[in-house]
Design a protein around this motif. Structure first.
Motif, mmCIF file in Angstrom:
data_model
loop_
_atom_site.group_PDB
_atom_site.id
_atom_site.type_symbol
_atom_site.label_atom_id
_atom_site.label_comp_id
_atom_site.label_asym_id
_atom_site.label_seq_id
_atom_site.Cartn_x
_atom_site.Cartn_y
_atom_site.Cartn_z
ATOM 1 N N UNK A 19 57.452 24.309 47.248
ATOM 2 C CA UNK A 19 57.335 25.454 48.140
ATOM 3 C C UNK A 19 57.591 26.762 47.384
ATOM 4 N N UNK A 20 58.576 26.736 46.491
ATOM 5 C CA UNK A 20 58.892 27.926 45.691
ATOM 6 C C UNK A 20 57.703 28.318 44.831
ATOM 7 N N UNK A 21 57.095 27.345 44.157
ATOM 8 C CA UNK A 21 55.954 27.637 43.288
ATOM 9 C C UNK A 21 54.744 28.124 44.087
ATOM 10 N N UNK A 22 54.482 27.478 45.215
ATOM 11 C CA UNK A 22 53.349 27.912 46.043
ATOM 12 C C UNK A 22 53.580 29.297 46.616
ATOM 13 N N UNK A 23 54.807 29.537 47.089
ATOM 14 C CA UNK A 23 55.139 30.843 47.649
ATOM 15 C C UNK A 23 55.003 31.923 46.578
ATOM 16 N N UNK A 24 55.513 31.667 45.372
ATOM 17 C CA UNK A 24 55.427 32.639 44.277
ATOM 18 C C UNK A 24 53.965 32.932 43.943
ATOM 19 N N UNK A 25 53.139 31.893 43.880
ATOM 20 C CA UNK A 25 51.715 32.067 43.596
ATOM 21 C C UNK A 25 51.065 32.959 44.657
ATOM 22 N N UNK A 26 51.318 32.647 45.920
ATOM 23 C CA UNK A 26 50.720 33.424 47.012
ATOM 24 C C UNK A 26 51.261 34.853 47.043
ATOM 25 N N UNK A 27 52.533 35.013 46.757
ATOM 26 C CA UNK A 27 53.158 36.341 46.750
ATOM 27 C C UNK A 27 52.561 37.203 45.636
ATOM 28 N N UNK A 28 52.391 36.629 44.461
ATOM 29 C CA UNK A 28 51.782 37.365 43.345
ATOM 30 C C UNK A 28 50.341 37.734 43.683
ATOM 31 N N UNK A 29 49.616 36.796 44.303
ATOM 32 C CA UNK A 29 48.237 37.074 44.699
ATOM 33 C C UNK A 29 48.197 38.221 45.704
ATOM 34 N N UNK A 30 49.104 38.202 46.702
ATOM 35 C CA UNK A 30 49.130 39.255 47.729
ATOM 36 C C UNK A 30 49.468 40.606 47.100
ATOM 37 N N UNK A 31 50.424 40.645 46.193
ATOM 38 C CA UNK A 31 50.760 41.897 45.521
ATOM 39 C C UNK A 31 49.590 42.411 44.695
#
Length: 101
Positions: free
Chosen positions: A82-94
């Protein structure tokens, strides 16, 4: 000694002669079964320690990543995936936010 053939890369060794330090006796024949077991156990312990340290480092890195990700509620701990997926999505959103700005 055999005669060197024209165009060959060097003299061949005479039959029965070997290079010094390259005996072909039984590999490590002096080792007993007990010594071999001790060495095997030592290698396994070292490998286990390396793996333990690797996992500690990975978990510390994931904890540091969790600290910078905005999660709600604050006390909920994300799993590793979940941490890795969230980080990936967060970086994409930024990245998308910057691209559109």
């Amino acid at each position: 000694r055999p005669v060197e053939a024209p165009g060959s890369r060097g003299l061949r060794r005479a039959e029965g002669k070997r290079r010094p330090g390259r005996s072909r006796g039984a590999p490590r024949a002096a080792r007993t079964a007990e010594t071999a077991q001790r060495i095997k156990r030592s290698r396994r312990l070292k490998a286990n320690n390396r793996e333990r340290n690797r996992m500690h480092n990975l978990n510390a890195a994931l904890d540091a990543l969790r600290d910078v990700l905005p999660t709600f509620p604050e006390d909920a701990k994300l799993t590793k995936i979940e941490t890795l997926r969230f980080a990936h999505n967060y970086i994409w959103a930024l990245t998308e936010t910057l691209r559109l700005a």
